[in-house]
Design a protein around this motif. Structure first.
Motif, PDB file in Angstrom:
ATOM      1  N   LYS A 331       0.815  -1.209   0.000  1.00 26.20           N
ATOM      2  CA  LYS A 331       0.000   0.000   0.000  1.00 26.20           C
ATOM      3  C   LYS A 331       0.855   1.269   0.000  1.00 26.20           C
ATOM      4  O   LYS A 331       0.347   2.363  -0.266  1.00 26.20           O
ATOM      5  CB  LYS A 331      -0.927   0.005   1.221  1.00 26.20           C
ATOM      6  N   VAL A 332       2.143   1.120   0.316  1.00 24.12           N
ATOM      7  CA  VAL A 332       3.058   2.264   0.298  1.00 24.12           C
ATOM      8  C   VAL A 332       3.623   2.404  -1.108  1.00 24.12           C
ATOM      9  O   VAL A 332       4.350   1.542  -1.584  1.00 24.12           O
ATOM     10  CB  VAL A 332       4.196   2.085   1.321  1.00 24.12           C
ATOM     11  N   LEU A 333       3.279   3.490  -1.785  1.00 21.08           N
ATOM     12  CA  LEU A 333       3.666   3.665  -3.177  1.00 21.08           C
ATOM     13  C   LEU A 333       5.082   4.212  -3.332  1.00 21.08           C
ATOM     14  O   LEU A 333       5.735   3.973  -4.341  1.00 21.08           O
ATOM     15  CB  LEU A 333       2.676   4.603  -3.873  1.00 21.08           C
ATOM     16  N   VAL A 334       5.552   4.975  -2.337  1.00 18.58           N
ATOM     17  CA  VAL A 334       6.885   5.565  -2.428  1.00 18.58           C
ATOM     18  C   VAL A 334       7.941   4.462  -2.307  1.00 18.58           C
ATOM     19  O   VAL A 334       7.934   3.697  -1.343  1.00 18.58           O
ATOM     20  CB  VAL A 334       7.097   6.612  -1.324  1.00 18.58           C
ATOM     21  N   PRO A 335       8.855   4.341  -3.275  1.00 21.23           N
ATOM     22  CA  PRO A 335       9.870   3.290  -3.210  1.00 21.23           C
ATOM     23  C   PRO A 335      10.800   3.487  -2.009  1.00 21.23           C
ATOM     24  O   PRO A 335      11.026   4.606  -1.556  1.00 21.23           O
ATOM     25  CB  PRO A 335      10.651   3.468  -4.522  1.00 21.23           C
TER      26      PRO A 335
END
Length: 355
Positions: A331-335
């Protein structure tokens, strides 16, 4: 009387520029910019009276100083000197010129090199973010020769690995500054993304293109350039960049299916000329967005598997490998991190003059 400033001329990635110590530059910003216009030979489409190369990719400047920030070696300010206009812009970062910052810092004694390999931590002033460079330094000296090749640069050189830390939203405030994966602007579906460089991604089909057109064909298409510029001006405020009429961001990137087995194919306006390749941080932004379902280009892309993904972003002269490490939480889109291999070379060390 001519004025003189110590300078290193370096190739960084697929760009070339003049590198300066901050202490050698005029302290006043207006005077500094006037000096840089004279040094590069702008405004003049040939830059015949300066050291610029008559193209945005070869009219770049890095200003570097020893950092006072904890855990950081040097601070780096990137400046884009316009070729045929009397403008100097600090509105963007440059990951290609960044590749020469670590070597410059070692050459100028700002960082003491180890015997074998040296890590240089760089604070990027333009985007308030940090990158770590791993540089080969056998015998405590920068090694420029090697077997690493990058598309857009002839021959092979020593690799420089660059890991970008916390660059998501560095210019726009969020990875997807509009809050959406897709927006409709001027009747076109676009993805607005910033993973180190503000980028507008457009499906080539929506512009009536294949996506593999030559640079010359794209630059010669007056109607396309008008459409792209109108779209850029409309997207600027949506990306929290304000009025971008006189800015070099966002970068306008046309995407299409990969032609050589990579992640995705690109053609990038930077913003008024078409890039011979693709910018380092623009590639990072494109690779990140293309991996996310719903973003423009995802349905065209050849998505690698795994949490750590090597994504080849194709461009007119080859491709650029972007290693994207995804977060453990889907759910965390930031790499977690974004890394790119570049090369650099010292071309000239001496004094540059201007009137």
């Amino acid at each position: 009387m001519q004025k003189a400033i110590p300078c290193l001329l370096m190739r960084g990635g697929t760009s070339k520029g003049a590198y300066f110590l901050a202490e050698d530059m005029p302290a006043d910003t207006a005077e500094r910019d006037r000096a840089l216009l004279g040094i590069m030979g702008s405004p003049d489409k040939r830059q015949i009276d300066g050291v610029g190369g008559a193209h945005p990719l070869t009219s770049k400047v890095a200003i570097i100083k020893k950092s006072e920030r904890p855990g950081v070696d040097v601070d780096y300010l990137f400046l884009q000197v316009f070729v045929d206009e009397a403008k100097v812009s600090s509105s963007q970062n440059c990951g290609n010129i960044l590749a020469g910052v670590g070597p410059f810092a070692i050459e100028k004694g700002l960082v003491k090199a180890n015997d074998g390999e040296t890590i240089v931590t760089v604070y990027m002033e333009n985007t308030d973010s940090i990158a770590k460079q791993r540089i080969l330094t056998p015998g405590g000296k920068v090694e420029y020769a090697g077997n690493a090749a990058i598309d857009g640069v002839p021959g092979t050189h020593a690799p420089i690995m660059i890991e970008f830390l916390d660059v998501a939203g560095s210019s726009c405030g969020a990875l997807f500054p509009s809050g959406n994966f897709v927006d409709e602007v001027n009747g076109l579906k676009v993805t607005l993304v910033d993973n180190g460089m503000p980028v507008v991604m457009i499906d080539a089909r929506d512009l009536g293109l294949r996506g593999d057109e030559s640079i010359e064909a794209l630059e010669g298409n007056a109607d396309l350039k008008k459409t792209i510029e109108a779209l850029r001006l409309a997207c600027g405020p949506l990306m929290n960049l304000g009025d971008v009429k006189d800015k070099t961001v966002p970068k306008m990137t046309i995407v299409s299916p990969p032609k050589q087995g990579g992640l995705i194919n690109t053609r990038s306006f930077i913003p008024h000329r078409v890039h011979d390749a693709v910018g380092v941080l623009a590639a990072a932004s494109v690779a990140t967005a293309a991996n996310i379902p719903g973003a423009v280009g995802h349905d065209l892309a050849n998505i690698p598997s795994g949490k750590r993904r090597m994504c080849e972003v194709e461009h007119p002269t080859g491709s650029m490998g972007v290693e994207v490490e995804l977060d453990d939480d889907s759910k965390v889109l930031v790499p977690k991190s974004t890394s790119i291999m570049r090369t650099a070379r010292l071309l000239m060390a001496g004094t540059v003059y201007y009137l």
